[in-house]
Motif scaffolding. Structure first.
Motif, mmCIF file in Angstrom:
data_model
loop_
_atom_site.group_PDB
_atom_site.id
_atom_site.type_symbol
_atom_site.label_atom_id
_atom_site.label_comp_id
_atom_site.label_asym_id
_atom_site.label_seq_id
_atom_site.Cartn_x
_atom_site.Cartn_y
_atom_site.Cartn_z
ATOM 1 N N LEU A 291 5.156 16.329 0.297
ATOM 2 C CA LEU A 291 5.697 17.724 -0.485
ATOM 3 C C LEU A 291 4.834 17.621 -1.887
ATOM 4 O O LEU A 291 4.281 18.046 -2.475
ATOM 5 N N ASN A 292 4.258 16.017 -1.569
ATOM 6 C CA ASN A 292 3.425 15.014 -2.790
ATOM 7 C C ASN A 292 1.955 16.063 -1.902
ATOM 8 O O ASN A 292 0.853 15.844 -3.293
ATOM 9 N N SER A 293 1.745 16.364 -1.474
ATOM 10 C CA SER A 293 0.332 16.291 -0.542
ATOM 11 C C SER A 293 -0.087 17.839 -1.101
ATOM 12 O O SER A 293 0.306 18.607 0.448
ATOM 13 N N THR A 294 -0.022 18.347 -1.721
ATOM 14 C CA THR A 294 -0.355 19.990 -1.876
ATOM 15 C C THR A 294 -2.365 19.860 -2.701
ATOM 16 O O THR A 294 -3.171 19.560 -2.285
ATOM 17 N N SER A 295 -2.319 21.449 -1.815
ATOM 18 C CA SER A 295 -4.040 21.792 -1.215
ATOM 19 C C SER A 295 -4.222 22.817 -1.505
ATOM 20 O O SER A 295 -2.826 23.862 -1.740
ATOM 21 N N ARG B 202 -5.157 24.531 0.507
ATOM 22 C CA ARG B 202 -4.133 25.499 2.115
ATOM 23 C C ARG B 202 -2.506 24.942 2.049
ATOM 24 O O ARG B 202 -2.025 25.697 2.484
ATOM 25 N N PHE B 203 -2.149 24.325 1.632
ATOM 26 C CA PHE B 203 -0.368 23.822 1.512
ATOM 27 C C PHE B 203 -0.686 24.204 0.227
ATOM 28 O O PHE B 203 0.029 22.268 -0.591
ATOM 29 N N PRO B 204 -0.331 24.998 -0.498
ATOM 30 C CA PRO B 204 0.744 24.800 -1.970
ATOM 31 C C PRO B 204 1.822 24.324 -2.344
ATOM 32 O O PRO B 204 2.135 24.067 -3.283
ATOM 33 N N ASN B 205 2.540 24.056 -0.982
ATOM 34 C CA ASN B 205 4.290 23.899 -0.832
ATOM 35 C C ASN B 205 3.987 23.177 -0.464
ATOM 36 O O ASN B 205 5.393 22.431 0.020
ATOM 37 N N GLY B 206 3.108 21.818 -0.233
ATOM 38 C CA GLY B 206 3.412 21.225 0.846
ATOM 39 C C GLY B 206 2.714 20.977 2.066
ATOM 40 O O GLY B 206 2.550 22.133 2.846
ATOM 41 N N PHE B 207 1.598 19.656 2.287
ATOM 42 C CA PHE B 207 1.486 19.616 3.430
ATOM 43 C C PHE B 207 2.264 19.706 4.804
ATOM 44 O O PHE B 207 3.022 19.555 5.062
ATOM 45 N N GLY B 208 1.625 20.850 5.412
ATOM 46 C CA GLY B 208 2.380 21.387 6.611
ATOM 47 C C GLY B 208 3.805 22.215 6.660
ATOM 48 O O GLY B 208 4.158 22.651 7.553
ATOM 49 N N ASN B 209 3.875 22.557 5.584
ATOM 50 C CA ASN B 209 4.282 23.364 5.177
ATOM 51 C C ASN B 209 4.722 24.862 5.001
ATOM 52 O O ASN B 209 4.857 25.635 3.958
ATOM 53 N N ASP C 91 -12.786 22.904 5.909
ATOM 54 C CA ASP C 91 -13.672 22.957 6.579
ATOM 55 C C ASP C 91 -13.133 22.344 7.511
ATOM 56 O O ASP C 91 -13.467 23.362 8.515
ATOM 57 N N LYS C 92 -12.946 21.417 8.112
ATOM 58 C CA LYS C 92 -11.984 20.915 9.851
ATOM 59 C C LYS C 92 -10.950 21.370 9.794
ATOM 60 O O LYS C 92 -10.307 21.125 10.736
ATOM 61 N N GLY C 93 -10.114 21.521 8.768
ATOM 62 C CA GLY C 93 -8.770 22.362 9.314
ATOM 63 C C GLY C 93 -8.304 21.121 9.964
ATOM 64 O O GLY C 93 -6.906 21.247 10.830
ATOM 65 N N ALA D 160 1.005 -1.593 -0.957
ATOM 66 C CA ALA D 160 -0.197 0.359 0.018
ATOM 67 C C ALA D 160 1.098 1.262 0.012
ATOM 68 O O ALA D 160 1.090 1.462 0.833
ATOM 69 N N ILE D 161 1.104 1.880 -1.292
ATOM 70 C CA ILE D 161 1.398 3.145 -1.216
ATOM 71 C C ILE D 161 0.838 4.883 -1.219
ATOM 72 O O ILE D 161 0.180 4.852 -1.711
ATOM 73 N N VAL D 162 1.628 5.061 -0.216
ATOM 74 C CA VAL D 162 0.403 6.239 0.416
ATOM 75 C C VAL D 162 1.033 7.153 -0.373
ATOM 76 O O VAL D 162 2.764 7.473 -0.093
ATOM 77 N N TYR D 163 0.895 8.102 -1.104
ATOM 78 C CA TYR D 163 1.099 8.918 -1.894
ATOM 79 C C TYR D 163 0.573 10.552 -1.632
ATOM 80 O O TYR D 163 0.691 11.040 -1.904
ATOM 81 N N GLU D 164 -0.435 11.117 -0.807
ATOM 82 C CA GLU D 164 -1.210 11.637 -0.296
ATOM 83 C C GLU D 164 -1.820 11.967 0.943
ATOM 84 O O GLU D 164 -2.269 10.997 1.151
ATOM 85 N N LEU D 165 -1.671 12.948 1.395
ATOM 86 C CA LEU D 165 -2.787 12.720 2.605
ATOM 87 C C LEU D 165 -3.631 13.639 1.959
ATOM 88 O O LEU D 165 -3.125 15.174 1.746
ATOM 89 N N ILE D 166 -4.808 13.535 2.752
ATOM 90 C CA ILE D 166 -6.602 14.672 2.133
ATOM 91 C C ILE D 166 -6.390 15.162 3.404
ATOM 92 O O ILE D 166 -6.525 14.239 4.599
ATOM 93 N N TYR D 167 -6.188 17.028 2.942
ATOM 94 C CA TYR D 167 -7.343 17.895 3.389
ATOM 95 C C TYR D 167 -8.493 17.749 3.300
ATOM 96 O O TYR D 167 -8.440 18.175 2.631
#
Lengths: 196, 564
Positions: free
Chosen positions: B312-316, B318-325, B273-275, B263-270
């Protein structure tokens, strides 16, 4: 001594260009390698016979089995078939051809005493020449074959268990004991190697 | 969605992931544990019991093995052998980019590198956790030694660490099983080092091998060390710590763990609304099938660069430069330990002394530079790991010995040799970074990691002193043929990957807070080496374990309080 360092010191042992990717060796099927096993896969029959003859002089049968008993010629065949590079293969075959011309007659036509004398002489010549040794020369063939014979033999079951000593599952460690209390007092087949 | 929903998700099953799985499940959380590789059950170690003569090619890699492992057969690594190559990734199928050269050695399977690790287990010290703040390097750790100390006790007790109590301020003692013994030459060197160099001490290595039965009954599958020194193949006796032998069985026993492999995790889901993070997106390594899994809390334990890749691959939006970045520090401050340099020597005498059994451990010389009154022109320091043993039959290859005399000579143990290698601290630097290269994709269509890191001035000064001091100590001990060595090694060769999602007090300059919790998303915890704010010079795995257990407790407490 960690393994990286140990491997490094191994290659320092190899004279000049003779350094091969590995001098540590043993084959997968020693049993199959003994007389009656499948034919050589890399070497021709005459080449295989020359190698077998030289290996038998370097690690002979004494009160314990020798390198031929342990299947070392087949081990060398497997190493050249799958491990050594094409350049290394070519170099070794050329050195073998030079070796076969180094005596008064082709190696296989020499008597036992003449064979031993030739191998002994070329071995001494190789050590005396040292770093300048021509890798495709007859002395280079003897030295390379010595390394392969020792590698194959001292990692074979008879080499490990009858000449050296080997315990698969020691169960305990004693770091500082008299040599006489370390099993039968012989060198361990597998020395302590720290892997960091 | 319901069937794919859990209390917690743990990404990765190595040293950190195994601990996260154990702690979260034992505290009652229904936990999904994901690994990108195949299952390896404890005991499923195909080469573990092979004798030397049962391994093909003298255990050496074939031409084909080398073709498939151009990275893993670099001079700084030794894992591609017939007995261990199955634990390391195929470099052709798992490429990365090197703006500057980087040695990335990894294994994709359940247990990860906890199966192949070196097992040396040292605590960071108070001075390690204070150094950044005092010296103005990087950012200050948001925690101090007292915050981790009880968690070091906790993990040492559970995994079993063999070592000696030494009362050294730079290397705190722990909850140890009995120390292993030194050889006679190691004792000789120990006495000469302490006699001639005040403040330096040689001790037996502290290793996660069971020198005696565990002090608890929670791991019945773990037996004492049999001294075979074949740990890297996997130990059927369960005698060293791996996730497979230790933490994952504990997690499984709770009944709260669901494990999914390949199971290759490739992205976190953000969820804007919930933050919060609501889950992860997964690719099946074999079928390419995509799945989403959901949970209240997510533990990222995919290894330093594995986790960084996913973030880094989880962009949105809220996080255009990577998750939590938010800080821009994600992927930066790569650290490893200086590796591959040291010295060796021949030791005359002691011919009548030997050893029996194969000790999976060496000696350790803890850091002595910039400790106490010692002041150097560089910051921080280094420790040495080494060993002394007798030479084997290979010493006879270039002697005149041949025939029966050669066989006889091989029966005698050879002369004693001693060698040691330095492990030096690497400072965090924003310039040392990993990024995603979106122009190049792997076979799953995921962008490749691009490494851009190198040792800087402080590391170069340490590297020089590692060699100078080693030569000086062996010479002062009166040993012969004292020589230095320097294995060609890039950053990464120490396989002590750290720093790309560092902890800190300020969300503007760090990714995680003092609980390994993302400043910008409180239900995501990162507990692999990426959290490290500085590197120390001690092997870091024990610290990852302690910090993972601590973070898991905090996560469960915060869930109960309704804060995440």
């Amino acid at each position: 001594m960690n393994r990286r360092e140990w491997l490094k010191s191994m290659s320092a042992l190899a004279v000049g260009a003779l350094a091969a990717p590995s001098l540590l060796a043993v084959m997968d099927a020693h049993a199959a390698a003994k007389a009656g096993g499948p034919a050589m896969q890399f070497f021709s029959v005459p080449q295989g016979d020359v190698i077998t003859g030289v290996v038998d002089i370097i690690v002979p049968r004494t009160d314990t089995p020798g390198a031929v008993d342990a299947g070392v010629p087949r081990f060398i065949d497997q190493m050249f078939k799958d491990v050594y590079t094409p350049e290394e293969q070519k170099r070794y075959l050329a050195a073998l051809a030079a070796f076969d011309k180094a005596g008064s007659k082709p190696f296989l036509q020499l008597g036992a005493a003449q064979r031993t004398a030739l191998v002994t002489k070329l071995h001494e010549e190789a050590l005396a020449t040292g770093q300048k040794l021509d890798p495709v020369s007859a002395p280079a063939f003897v030295l390379m074959t010595k390394k392969l014979a020792m590698s194959g033999f001292f990692m074979s079951q008879p080499g490990c268990e009858q000449v050296l000593q080997y315990i698969a599952v020691p169960g305990a460690y004693h770091g500082d004991i008299p040599l006489s209390k370390a099993g039968n007092g012989r060198a361990w087949a597998v020395e302590t190697v720290l892997r960091i | 969605m319901e069937k794919n929903t859990y209390d917690a998700i743990v990404v990765g099953t190595g040293v950190s992931g195994g601990w996260a799985a154990k702690e979260l499940t034992e505290q009652g959380l229904k936990t999904l544990v994901l690994d990108r590789g195949p299952m390896v059950k404890h005991g499923d170690y195909p080469t573990a019991m092979k004798a030397p003569w049962e391994l093909p090619y003298g255990d050496e890699p074939t031409r084909h093995d080398i073709e498939r492992h151009p990275i893993h057969t670099r001079p700084s690594f030794y894992g591609i052998t017939q007995s261990t190559k199955h634990w390391f990734v195929d470099d052709i199928d798992n490429p990365y980019v090197e703006t500057r050269p980087f040695d990335w050695f990894r294994g994709y399977h359940v247990g990860g590198r906890s199966l192949m690790w070196g097992r040396q287990s040292y605590r960071l010290s108070p001075m390690d956790l204070e150094a950044n703040g005092k010296e103005g390097v990087g950012v200050d750790w948001p925690i101090r030694y007292e915050d981790i100390a009880p968690w070091y006790d906790y993990v040492e007790h559970f995994i079993g660490v063999s070592g000696s109590v030494e009362h050294l301020p730079q290397l705190p003692d722990g909850d140890f099983l009995p120390p292993m013994e030194l050889t006679c030459v190691e004792k000789d060197f120990r006495d000469k080092v302490s006699g001639k160099f005040g403040g330096r001490k040689l001790i037996i290595g502290r290793t996660a091998n069971l020198s005696a039965p565990l002090k608890h009954d929670k791991s019945p599958q773990r037996a004492p060390c049999q001294y075979r020194n074949l740990c890297m193949r996997g130990c059927p006796f369960g005698a060293y710590f791996s996730s497979n032998s230790s933490t994952l069985p504990a997690a499984e026993k709770t009944g709260n763990m669901t494990m999914v492999t390949n199971a290759i995790v490739y992205e976190l889901i953000y969820d804007n609304d919930k933050g919060k993070a609501t889950g992860v997106r997964v690719l099946d390594a074999e079928t390419g099938h995509q799945t989403e899994y959901f949970a209240k809390v997510i533990f990222m334990c995919a290894s330093t660069f594995g986790t960084t890749h996913i973030l880094l691959n989880s962009t949105s939006s809220r996080f255009p430069n990577g998750f939590g970045n938010d800080s821009g520090e994600l992927g930066h401050n790569i650290m490893d330990h200086l590796f591959g340099t040291g010295a060796h020597a021949v030791v005359d005498g002691f011919e009548d002394r030997y050893y029996s059994g194969r000790r999976p451990n060496g000696f350790y010389i803890p850091r002595y530079r910039n400790v106490g009154n010692d002041k150097r022109p560089y910051l921080r320091g280094f420790g040495y790991q080494g060993g002394a043993s007798r030479r084997d039959w290979t010493r006879l290859v270039d002697t005149p010995m041949i025939g029966a005399s050669l066989k006889r000579a091989a029966q005698d143990p050879g002369p004693w040799t001693i060698s040691m290698m330095g492990f030096g601290e690497m400072l965090p630097s924003h310039r040392n970074k990993v990024t995603l290269d979106h122009s190049r994709k792997d076979k799953y269509g995921l962008p490749l990691l691009n490494f851009d890191a190198a040792h800087e001035e402080n590391e170069k000064a340490i590297a020089k002193e590692i060699i100078d001091d080693a030569l000086e100590m062996f010479s002062a001990a009166g040993y012969r043929d004292v020589r230095s060595f320097a294995v060609q090694a890039n950053v990464g060769a120490g396989i002590h990957e750290m720093g790309t999602a560092r902890m800190g007090r300020d969300p503007k300059t760090s990714v995680l807070n003092g609980w390994n919790q993302m400043h910008a998303c409180k239900n995501v915890f990162v507990t692999d080496g990426s959290f490290m704010t500085s590197s120390g010079c001690q092997n870091p795995s024990l610290t990852y374990m302690a910090m993972t257990a601590r973070a898991a407790k905090h996560a469960v407490d915060e869930l109960k309080r309704g804060n995440i």
